[in-house]
Design an enzyme around this catalytic site. Structure first.
Site, short mmCIF file in Angstrom:
data_model
loop_
_atom_site.label_atom_id
_atom_site.label_comp_id
_atom_site.label_asym_id
_atom_site.label_seq_id
_atom_site.Cartn_x
_atom_site.Cartn_y
_atom_site.Cartn_z
N LYS A 1 -15.15 -21.83 27.17
CA LYS A 1 -15.60 -23.15 27.15
C LYS A 1 -16.13 -23.33 25.62
O LYS A 1 -16.54 -22.36 25.06
CB LYS A 1 -16.78 -23.57 28.04
N1 GLU Z 1 -13.22 -29.63 31.31
C1 GLU Z 1 -12.22 -29.66 32.41
C2 GLU Z 1 -12.91 -28.38 33.27
O1 GLU Z 1 -14.03 -28.10 33.42
C3 GLU Z 1 -10.69 -29.03 32.25
C4 GLU Z 1 -10.40 -27.72 31.41
C5 GLU Z 1 -9.13 -27.74 30.68
O2 GLU Z 1 -8.35 -28.32 31.15
O3 GLU Z 1 -8.81 -26.75 30.11
O4 GLU Z 1 -12.21 -27.80 34.14
#
Ligand code: GLU
Length: 410
Positions: free
Chosen positions: A102
């Site tokens: 993240k």
């Molecule tokens: N931000 C989204 C999540 O928390 C998508 C992450 C992504 O597509 O890599 O799952």
């Protein structure tokens, strides 16, 4: 307790259930690498501000690191770390070949101009450029970021590394994004709802739905639920909520928002507070905004029959316990909101072989992956008498454990 410790409580349950040795627990609990950077930016008023930026890579035993980038004042190291670990368990649970990561920039995007956001994003990308890669770590949008942010990231990365569309997912379709990525998280949530109502023999028109949060995820949940015939009795955004006993006409609400820039005052609705919306009597409550909104202070007042966590970590572990004791069905975030990263996987695949999928393929493949993950979880819930969250973590953790052992870490 910070969010990272909260998520680790769920991990601990799974580790205990799987009887993992201590060393393995240590490997899986901590992030592999954490990068914190300073992002100096010239603001529109010519002053200079320095923002904190993060990219935290939690685990990549099953594939490259994968996860969104959050622009939010609370996106500090602890929050980003927690969200990175959730990505590891989420990608493993839905069985796509990624690990978990993240990113975050601690800022309030609503108070920044588009030019400022562009400069922040480019600086951030250059600061993490050596850390990410198409086969290493692939960012995507999250709270406070969108397809435009991904376009800037792809461009900044490309200036150093050449044309590399697969470096981020959630891009605009014109730049190699996948059709259906914008609605994917909301659609995935509704794939699960479809499964639930079929299983329980329920009819959409008799079901009152409350959607808390009206950003990318919440607005798509509401749109798709409305089209499926559910009665959406309340929605909310940061400024507050609106309620209508008879149900809100979502296409008209969207039109109203585009004209008035707010949901407040929508004809035929009553204004309600962000606290009240979580406590409404309803069949389905879908928190689609930020973390920890259902906690010890309000869990006892929740009157929904079922909760689907479209947001990441909207319920604290203490509240989760209270809701379980009340006999509420809670489908956890790592299952419910996986639609986003699943379609990110489809986008990445399309970028790798430079062929685009039609919308029907994206939607049907998404539904298949969501429903098969649901069935895996449900089978474990039934066979081992676990909650859906416990079962989801057990499956995710077990898959990462298998990959870890096969790689020969332990
Ligand atoms: N931000 C989204 C999540 O928390 C998508 C992450 C992504 O597509 O890599 O799952």
């Amino acid at each position: 307790m910070n969010t990272s410790d909260s998520v680790n409580q769920y991990f601990d349950f799974a580790a205990e259930h799987l009887d993992l040795e201590d060393g393995l627990r240590d490997i899986l609990k901590r992030p592999w690498r954490e990068l914190q950077i300073a992002i100096p930016v010239r603001m529109d008023d010519h002053s200079v501000k320095v923002f904190n930026g993060y990219r935290i890579q939690h685990n990549a035993t099953r594939g490259p690191y994968k996860g969104g980038v959050r622009y939010h004042p609370d996106a500090d190291q602890y929050e980003v770390r927690a969200l990175a670990s959730l990505m590891t368990w989420k990608t493993a649970l839905v069985n796509i070949p990624f690990g978990g990561a993240k990113g975050g920039v601690q800022c309030d995007p609503t108070s920044l101009s588009s030019d400022e956001l562009n400069r922040i994003t480019r600086r951030y990308t250059l600061g993490i450029e050596h850390f990410i890669g198409v086969n290493r770590d692939i960012p995507a949008p999250d709270l406070g970021t969108n397809s435009q942010t991904m376009a800037w990231m792809m461009d900044a990365y490309g200036q150093v590394n050449g044309y590399t569309p697969g470096i981020v997912t959630g891009k605009p379709v014109e730049l190699g994004g996948s059709v259906g990525r914008d609605s994917a998280t909301g659609r995935g949530v509704m794939n699960l709802v479809e499964q639930l109502i079929e299983e329980k023999n329920l009819s959409p028109s008799n079901m009152r739905v409350v959607v808390q949060g009206f950003g990318n995820v919440g607005s798509w949940v509401a749109r798709i639920a409305y089209d499926m015939g559910f009665k959406i009795i309340a929605i909310s955004d940061v400024s507050g909520g609106i309620y209508s006993k008879l149900g809100l006409n979502i296409p008209n609400v969207l039109k109203y928002i585009s004209e008035n820039k707010s949901i407040k005052g929508f004809p035929g609705s009553e204004n309600i507070s962000n606290q009240e919306i979580l406590e409404l009597d309803c069949e389905l409550l879908i928190p689609s905004a930020i973390n920890n909104v259902i906690n010890e202070s309000n869990a006892n007042n929740v009157k929904a029959n079922m909760i689907l966590e479209a947001a990441n970590h909207p319920i604290t572990p203490e509240a989760d316990q209270i809701l379980n004791n009340k006999g509420l069905l809670v489908l956890p975030d790592i299952l419910c909101n996986a639609g986003g990263v699943i379609v990110s996987y489809f986008e990445w695949t399309q970028n790798l072989y430079q062929r685009h999928w039609p919308e029907e393929t994206v939607f049907s493949e998404l539904s298949e992956v969501m429903k098969s993950a649901y069935k895996d979880v449900k089978n474990l819930v039934d066979s081992e008498n676990l909650t859906f969250r416990q079962a989801a973590f057990v499956i995710g953790v077990e898959r990462v454990v298998k990959a870890t052992k096969l790689r020969g870490y332990v």
